[in-house]
Write an enzyme that holds these catalytic residues in place. Structure first.
Site, PDB file in Angstrom:
ATOM      1  N   GLU A   1      -1.685  -1.604  -4.744  1.00  0.00           N
ATOM      2  CA  GLU A   1      -2.905  -0.828  -4.974  1.00  0.00           C
ATOM      3  C   GLU A   1      -2.672   0.145  -6.121  1.00  0.00           C
ATOM      4  O   GLU A   1      -1.628   0.789  -6.201  1.00  0.00           O
ATOM      5  CB  GLU A   1      -3.305  -0.064  -3.713  1.00  0.00           C
ATOM      6  CG  GLU A   1      -4.618   0.661  -3.878  1.00  0.00           C
ATOM      7  CD  GLU A   1      -5.121   1.303  -2.599  1.00  0.00           C
ATOM      8  OE1 GLU A   1      -6.220   1.862  -2.643  1.00  0.00           O
ATOM      9  OE2 GLU A   1      -4.430   1.241  -1.569  1.00  0.00           O
TER      10      GLU A   1
ATOM     11  N   ASP B   1       0.873  -1.170   0.000  1.00  0.00           N
ATOM     12  CA  ASP B   1       0.000   0.000   0.000  1.00  0.00           C
ATOM     13  C   ASP B   1       0.913   1.224   0.000  1.00  0.00           C
ATOM     14  O   ASP B   1       1.392   1.655   1.046  1.00  0.00           O
ATOM     15  CB  ASP B   1      -0.897  -0.011   1.245  1.00  0.00           C
ATOM     16  CG  ASP B   1      -1.822   1.188   1.305  1.00  0.00           C
ATOM     17  OD1 ASP B   1      -2.233   1.684   0.240  1.00  0.00           O
ATOM     18  OD2 ASP B   1      -2.131   1.637   2.420  1.00  0.00           O
TER      19      ASP B   1
ATOM     20  N   ASP C   1      -2.217   1.083   7.673  1.00  0.00           N
ATOM     21  CA  ASP C   1      -1.512   0.910   6.398  1.00  0.00           C
ATOM     22  C   ASP C   1      -1.038  -0.531   6.208  1.00  0.00           C
ATOM     23  O   ASP C   1      -1.057  -1.051   5.092  1.00  0.00           O
ATOM     24  CB  ASP C   1      -0.329   1.881   6.316  1.00  0.00           C
ATOM     25  CG  ASP C   1      -0.801   3.332   6.295  1.00  0.00           C
ATOM     26  OD1 ASP C   1      -1.387   3.739   5.283  1.00  0.00           O
ATOM     27  OD2 ASP C   1      -0.599   4.030   7.301  1.00  0.00           O
TER      28      ASP C   1
END
Length: 183
Positions: A75, A16, A147
Site C-alpha cells: 500500500e 499493509d 490488518d
C-alpha cells in the site's frame, strides 16, 4: 492427447505496513483464480522505533523465506492527520521496501482507494467491508484480522490488475527481478 498446459501459478505477497502492526497476506493466482495461502500480522514490541523497524524487516524476511512470493504489492503512503504518525508509517513502509528489495523482489504499489475499489467496488469502503469481501473472494471459513485482511486485499488488487502476470516467469527458480512498476 490433450496438450493444454496447466494454468500458471503466481504467488503474490501483499503488505499493509504499520509501525505497530504490519499485515501480510499471501495468495496464489492460479490462472485467473485467487487462492488463499496465508496471512497474519507482524506485531512489534514496545520500544524504540529503530527496534520496531528491525522487527518489521525480520518479520517480512521470514514471510518471504517461508512463502517465496513471485510478486509483491504494498500500500502506498497516504496523508495522515498527524505528521508524527505519517513519518512513523513512512519509516515502517521503508523498512518493508528495503527488505523486499534486498530479496530481489519486484514491488507494485497501490493507493488505499485503488485497493478498496478493486476489492469492494467502492473507493470509500471501511475495514469491515474489506474484511467481508476478502473472506468472500477467497472462500475463507473465518474473517481475518483487519490488518491481515488489508494485506490480502492488496494482494488481490495486484492479482486483479493483471500486473502479477508481468512478474511471472516459466521457472520459479529463475523468477527474481529488481525492477519496479506502478499502476
Amino acid at each position: 492427447m490433450d496438450e493444454r498446459q496447466p494454468p500458471t501459478t503466481i504467488r503474490i505477497l501483499g503488505i499493509d505496513p504499520g509501525s505497530r502492526i504490519t499485515g501480510y497476506g499471501v495468495i496464489d493466482l492460479v490462472g485467473i483464480k485467487p487462492r488463499y495461502v496465508a496471512s497474519g500480522c507482524i506485531r512489534t514490541a514496545e520500544g524504540a522505533l529503530e527496534q520496531r523497524l528491525a522487527q518489521i524487516y525480520a518479520g517480512i524476511s521470514e514471510v518471504i523465506g517461508l512463502h517465496r512470493p513471485d510478486a509483491v504489492a504494498v500500500e502506498r503512503v497516504f496523508m495522515a492527520k498527524n505528521a508524527d504518525s505519517a513519518l512513523k508509517l513512512g519509516q515502517a513502509r521503508g523498512a518493508a521496501l528495503v527488505c523486499l528489495a534486498n530479496h530481489g523482489l519486484s514491488i507494485a504499489e497501490y493507493a488505499a482507494r485503488q485497493i478498496k475499489q478493486a476489492v469492494t467496488g467502492q473507493g470509500g469502503a471501511d475495514k469491515s467491508q474489506i474484511q467481508h469481501m476478502v473472506t468472500t473472494l477467497l472462500g475463507l471459513s473465518a474473517t481475518p484480522q483487519a490488518d491481515a485482511a488489508d494485506a490480502l486485499a492488496i494482494a488481490l488488487t495486484h492479482a486483479f490488475a493483471g500486473s502479477a502476470l508481468v512478474a511471472a516467469t516459466p521457472s520459479r527458480s529463475k523468477r527474481r527481478s529488481t525492477g519496479r512498476w506502478r499502476l
